[in-house]
Design a protein around this motif. Structure first.
Motif, PDB file in Angstrom:
ATOM      1  N   GLN A  31      30.268  22.025  25.149  1.00 41.45           N
ATOM      2  CA  GLN A  31      28.887  22.491  25.023  1.00 41.45           C
ATOM      3  C   GLN A  31      27.957  21.453  25.626  1.00 41.45           C
ATOM      4  OE1 GLN A  31      26.465  21.267  22.354  1.00 41.45           O
ATOM      5  NE2 GLN A  31      27.823  20.323  20.845  1.00 41.45           N
ATOM      6  N   THR A  32      26.854  21.947  26.139  1.00 41.39           N
ATOM      7  CA  THR A  32      25.972  21.093  26.941  1.00 41.39           C
ATOM      8  C   THR A  32      24.660  20.741  26.252  1.00 41.39           C
ATOM      9  OG1 THR A  32      25.024  23.038  27.996  1.00 41.39           O
ATOM     10  CG2 THR A  32      26.922  22.020  29.090  1.00 41.39           C
ATOM     11  N   GLU A  33      24.468  21.212  24.987  1.00 41.67           N
ATOM     12  CA  GLU A  33      23.154  21.076  24.380  1.00 41.67           C
ATOM     13  C   GLU A  33      23.143  20.247  23.103  1.00 41.67           C
ATOM     14  OE1 GLU A  33      21.141  24.800  24.165  1.00 41.67           O
ATOM     15  OE2 GLU A  33      21.719  25.374  26.197  1.00 41.67           O
ATOM     16  N   ASN A  34      24.148  19.400  22.933  1.00 41.02           N
ATOM     17  CA  ASN A  34      24.112  18.389  21.876  1.00 41.02           C
ATOM     18  C   ASN A  34      24.085  18.984  20.462  1.00 41.02           C
ATOM     19  OD1 ASN A  34      24.274  15.593  21.545  1.00 41.02           O
ATOM     20  ND2 ASN A  34      22.107  15.452  21.034  1.00 41.02           N
ATOM     21  N   HIS A  35      24.713  20.148  20.300  1.00 43.93           N
ATOM     22  CA  HIS A  35      24.769  20.750  18.969  1.00 43.93           C
ATOM     23  C   HIS A  35      25.712  19.967  18.076  1.00 43.93           C
ATOM     24  CE1 HIS A  35      22.483  24.326  20.039  1.00 43.93           C
ATOM     25  NE2 HIS A  35      23.130  24.312  21.183  1.00 43.93           N
TER      26      HIS A  35
END
Lengths: 113, 116
Positions: free
Chosen positions: B25-29
């Motif tokens: 994942q690319t959005e730091n969740h």
């Protein structure tokens, strides 16, 4: 224990007619309720959720769902079905004391032209 | 689009071999999940993670292990694959509070695994 039921494996509706996909649940605390849609060979897409507030929740693609606390239901509805609504629909629930979503088995919705 | 990718998308393997599936994942969740989907069962949680190196078991964790050494990657390993692990595997993340996504899970495209 938490549980969720989708009593219909398949729902058939003619295009242009209203549709309902049923979901009932059982939780011990306040429910968090979700509907997702899955098109063939795709991941699940979020449609709508109920956490608190108005019992009628509006979501994506013209869908809405009504939270009924007394009947422990969260049925998915749409006033006028489209052929493109044909897909697999999942209801999920958790309560405010649990981290884990519990998923229904899914209902296949078929919209006939 | 929650920026979730899964690899491989399809895999066929033999009983007894190890298999690793990757979710990126690319959005730091912070929260990431692994589910399996089987006909008549809906989705069942295998493992989840609430941060780097912080993981916990779901309802069907036997035969599976996970690792999360970086925020963006969550790996699912079948140590010794069995035919009962033939399934479609989905990764999910939990959305941001700031964008109204709190408590909402967003899914990757899935990996279809066949164990012969």
């Amino acid at each position: 224990a938490q549980s969720v039921a989708q009593p219909e494996d398949q729902v058939n509706v003619a295009e242009g007619n209203p549709l309902t996909v049923k979901c009932t649940y059982s939780v011990s605390g306040n429910p968090y309720l979700f509907w997702y849609v899955q098109y063939p060979n795709r991941g699940l897409q979020f449609l709508l959720k109920y956490i608190t507030g108005d019992n009628l929740v509006k979501g994506s693609y013209g869908f809405e769902a009504e939270f009924n606390k007394s009947q422990t239901s969260f049925h998915l509805k749409k006033p006028s079905a489209l052929v493109s609504d044909s897909a697999l629909y999942f209801c999920a629930v958790r309560d405010d004391g649990n981290y884990q979503l519990i998923w229904g088995a899914g209902t296949k919705l078929i919209i006939k032209p | 689009d929650a920026g979730i990718t899964q690899s491989p998308r399809h895999k066929v393997t033999e009983t007894g071999t190890p298999v690793t599936l990757r979710c990126h994942q690319t959005e730091n969740h912070r929260y990431m999940y692994w589910y399996r989907q089987d006909p008549g069962h809906g989705l069942r949680l295998i493992h989840y993670s609430y941060g780097v190196k912080d993981t916990d078991k779901g309802e069907v964790s036997d035969g599976y292990s996970v690792s999360r050494s970086k925020t963006e990657d969550f790996l699912l390993t079948l140590e010794s694959a069995t035919s009962s692990q033939t399934s479609v595997y989905f990764c999910a993340i939990k959305g941001w509070v700031e964008t109204g996504g709190a408590d909402t899970q967003y899914f990757g495209p899935g990996t279809r695994l066949t164990v012969l």
